[in-house]
Design a protein around this motif. Structure first.
Motif, short mmCIF file in Angstrom:
data_model
loop_
_atom_site.label_atom_id
_atom_site.label_comp_id
_atom_site.label_asym_id
_atom_site.label_seq_id
_atom_site.Cartn_x
_atom_site.Cartn_y
_atom_site.Cartn_z
N VAL A 95 0.84 -1.20 0.00
CA VAL A 95 0.00 0.00 0.00
C VAL A 95 0.88 1.25 0.00
CG1 VAL A 95 -1.67 1.34 1.34
CG2 VAL A 95 -1.98 -1.13 1.06
N ALA A 96 1.92 1.26 0.81
CA ALA A 96 2.83 2.41 0.86
C ALA A 96 3.48 2.63 -0.50
CB ALA A 96 3.90 2.21 1.93
N GLY A 97 3.88 1.58 -1.17
CA GLY A 97 4.48 1.71 -2.49
C GLY A 97 3.53 2.29 -3.51
N VAL A 98 2.29 1.84 -3.50
CA VAL A 98 1.29 2.39 -4.43
C VAL A 98 1.05 3.86 -4.14
CG1 VAL A 98 -1.14 2.26 -5.12
CG2 VAL A 98 0.20 0.16 -4.90
N LEU A 99 0.99 4.23 -2.86
CA LEU A 99 0.79 5.64 -2.51
C LEU A 99 1.96 6.50 -2.97
CD1 LEU A 99 -0.77 5.31 1.06
CD2 LEU A 99 -1.92 6.06 -1.05
N VAL A 100 3.18 6.04 -2.76
CA VAL A 100 4.36 6.79 -3.21
C VAL A 100 4.31 6.95 -4.72
CG1 VAL A 100 6.87 6.66 -3.49
CG2 VAL A 100 5.84 6.23 -1.26
N LEU A 101 4.00 5.89 -5.43
CA LEU A 101 3.95 5.94 -6.89
C LEU A 101 2.94 6.97 -7.37
CD1 LEU A 101 4.92 4.68 -9.56
CD2 LEU A 101 3.07 3.04 -9.33
N ASN A 102 1.80 7.04 -6.72
CA ASN A 102 0.74 7.93 -7.18
C ASN A 102 0.83 9.35 -6.63
OD1 ASN A 102 -1.26 6.49 -8.94
ND2 ASN A 102 -0.90 5.01 -7.32
N LEU A 103 1.38 9.52 -5.45
CA LEU A 103 1.38 10.85 -4.84
C LEU A 103 2.71 11.60 -4.97
CD1 LEU A 103 -0.52 9.97 -1.54
CD2 LEU A 103 -1.44 10.97 -3.64
N VAL A 104 3.81 10.88 -5.15
CA VAL A 104 5.12 11.52 -5.15
C VAL A 104 5.83 11.38 -6.50
CG1 VAL A 104 7.37 11.60 -4.02
CG2 VAL A 104 5.33 11.08 -2.68
N SER A 105 5.73 10.22 -7.11
CA SER A 105 6.48 9.94 -8.33
C SER A 105 5.88 10.60 -9.56
CB SER A 105 6.52 8.43 -8.53
OG SER A 105 7.13 8.12 -9.76
N ASP A 106 6.72 10.91 -10.52
CA ASP A 106 6.25 11.46 -11.81
C ASP A 106 5.94 10.34 -12.80
OD1 ASP A 106 6.45 14.11 -11.02
OD2 ASP A 106 8.55 14.26 -11.65
N THR A 107 6.09 9.08 -12.42
CA THR A 107 5.89 7.99 -13.36
C THR A 107 4.43 7.76 -13.71
OG1 THR A 107 5.77 6.35 -11.59
CG2 THR A 107 7.93 6.74 -12.59
N SER A 108 3.52 8.42 -12.99
CA SER A 108 2.10 8.20 -13.29
C SER A 108 1.64 8.99 -14.51
CB SER A 108 1.23 8.55 -12.08
OG SER A 108 1.38 9.91 -11.76
N ALA A 109 2.52 9.83 -15.06
CA ALA A 109 2.14 10.59 -16.27
C ALA A 109 1.97 9.63 -17.43
CB ALA A 109 3.22 11.62 -16.57
N HIS A 110 0.99 9.91 -18.25
CA HIS A 110 0.68 9.07 -19.42
C HIS A 110 1.78 9.22 -20.39
CE1 HIS A 110 -1.23 7.42 -22.92
NE2 HIS A 110 -2.30 7.09 -22.23
#
Length: 110
Positions: A95-110
């Motif tokens: 869960v923490a990893g998913v939150l970091v990916l979505n809230l902090v990381s720029d990798t969620s950009a299309h």
């Protein structure tokens, strides 16, 4: 419909299918087998729609993380398969990893 809502429905469909998988008995029971096949079919269809709007790595991370948490809860509720302390800790890390990916990381950009 917003992409993360579609992703939520995809995850829910996959969780229902995975939870029913224990009951198919080698695909010899029709009802649970139809739930499994229909659930996975719907889940992958919805995921394919999501990938037009969310990066594949992000979508899959949310899919996998959400699925793991919800399947663990469903297995506990339906089959009495309660995770131990290490299991809860591991799920928390996911869960923490998913939150970091979505809230902090720029990798969620299309």
């Amino acid at each position: 419909m917003p992409p993360f809502v579609l992703l939520g429905f995809a995850i829910l469909s996959e969780v229902i299918a995975t939870t029913a998988l224990k009951s198919v008995e080698g695909f010899t029971r029709l009802g649970p087998s139809l739930i499994v096949v229909g659930g996975y079919s719907l889940a992958f269809y919805l995921l394919s729609q999501v990938l037009d709007h969310i990066a594949v790595g992000t979508a899959y991370a949310v899919w996998a993380g959400g699925g793991i948490v919800l399947v663990a809860l469903a297995a506990w509720a339906v089959y009495g398969q309660r995770p131990d302390a290490a299991g809860f800790f591991g799920i928390g890390l996911i869960v923490a990893g998913v939150l970091v990916l979505n809230l902090v990381s720029d990798t969620s950009a299309h």
